[in-house]
Design an enzyme around this catalytic site. Structure first.
Site, PDB file in Angstrom:
ATOM      1  CG  ASP A 185     -51.537 -70.239 -83.190  1.00 50.69           C
ATOM      2  OD1 ASP A 185     -51.875 -70.560 -82.090  1.00 50.69           O
ATOM      3  OD2 ASP A 185     -52.618 -70.332 -83.996  1.00 50.69           O
ATOM      4  CB  THR A 186     -46.877 -70.066 -87.709  1.00 52.17           C
ATOM      5  OG1 THR A 186     -47.098 -71.342 -87.321  1.00 52.17           O
ATOM      6  CG2 THR A 186     -45.577 -69.943 -88.598  1.00 52.17           C
TER       7      THR A 186
END
Length: 238
Positions: A185-186
């Site tokens: 996600d990051t």
């Protein structure tokens, strides 16, 4: 049946019980947003009957699709695979425990309709409404602070499992993402910003799921993942 406008992806690993709520609620909420949608359950090597449960829904509703893996791929790899197979021009995903209030789903999708390349819910904006333990709150804020400082992100919450994409814009980005699990996600958000994508963040109502804790090894993993991505971006990929 017309091609779907929206594909909703639910990543799953041994989440049979949570699926009992997630699938029917997804169908109701998505039906209020668009007539043309599909739900892909990205089931990642579960051993608790999750796949069999989804197959039962497939037989009853053609909008529900199982994407099964016999072995554990990792959350990031499972999401990459599901996004590539999605039929919708807008692709979103959210956690199976529905920790983020599903009433925000229309706003998440509308951001993409109005021109954003990526939209993401945020638990860390002043207007966000969240409940979780102090340990998780401290770890989350520390982690996101480091992502902003070290990786140059302009966002406040990188790990909220509530995101949507313009599929055509996001597909070329997927091969550059090296993380295959939680850091996916990051990394996606950081790389999208570096490519100049329009990324919008908005506050959400969020409640922690049961059984989620922060362990010491998780804290070390967070830090090492941030530093590894910095190295990849600034040194190994130059």
């Amino acid at each position: 049946m017309a091609a779907p406008e929206v594909t909703a992806i639910i990543p799953v690993f041994n989440d049979r019980q949570a699926l009992e709520r997630a699938i029917p609620e997804s169908l109701v909420i998505l039906s209020s947003i668009t007539e043309h949608f599909e739900v892909i359950v990205a089931e990642d090597g579960s051993t608790d009957g999750s796949a069999e449960f989804v197959r039962g829904y497939e037989a009853k509703n053609p909008r529900v699709k199982l994407l099964h893996s016999d072995k554990r791929l990792g959350r990031g790899t499972a999401l990459n695979r599901a996004i590539r197979q999605a039929q919708g021009s807008i692709v979103c995903y959210y956690d199976v425990d529905l920790a983020t209030d599903m009433q925000h789903l229309s706003e998440l999708i509308e951001k993409i309709r109005k021109g954003a390349d990526v939209s993401t819910g945020s638990r860390l904006l002043p207007e966000s409404d969240i409940h979780r333990t102090g340990g998780r709150e401290i770890a989350s804020r520390s982690y996101n602070f480091l992502v902003r400082c070290i990786l140059g992100s302009r966002l406040f919450d990188h790990q909220c499992g509530f995101k949507a994409f313009n599929k055509q814009k996001i597909l070329p980005l997927l091969p550059t993402i090296r993380s295959n699990h939680w850091f996916w996600d990051t990394e996606l958000l950081v790389r999208a910003q570096r490519k100049g994508f329009v990324v919008t963040e908005f506050p959400v109502r969020w409640r922690a799921g049961k059984g989620t804790t922060v362990r010491l090894k998780d804290v070390f993993s967070m830090g090492s993942s941030i530093l590894r991505l910095w190295w990849q971006i600034h040194v190994s990929e130059d």
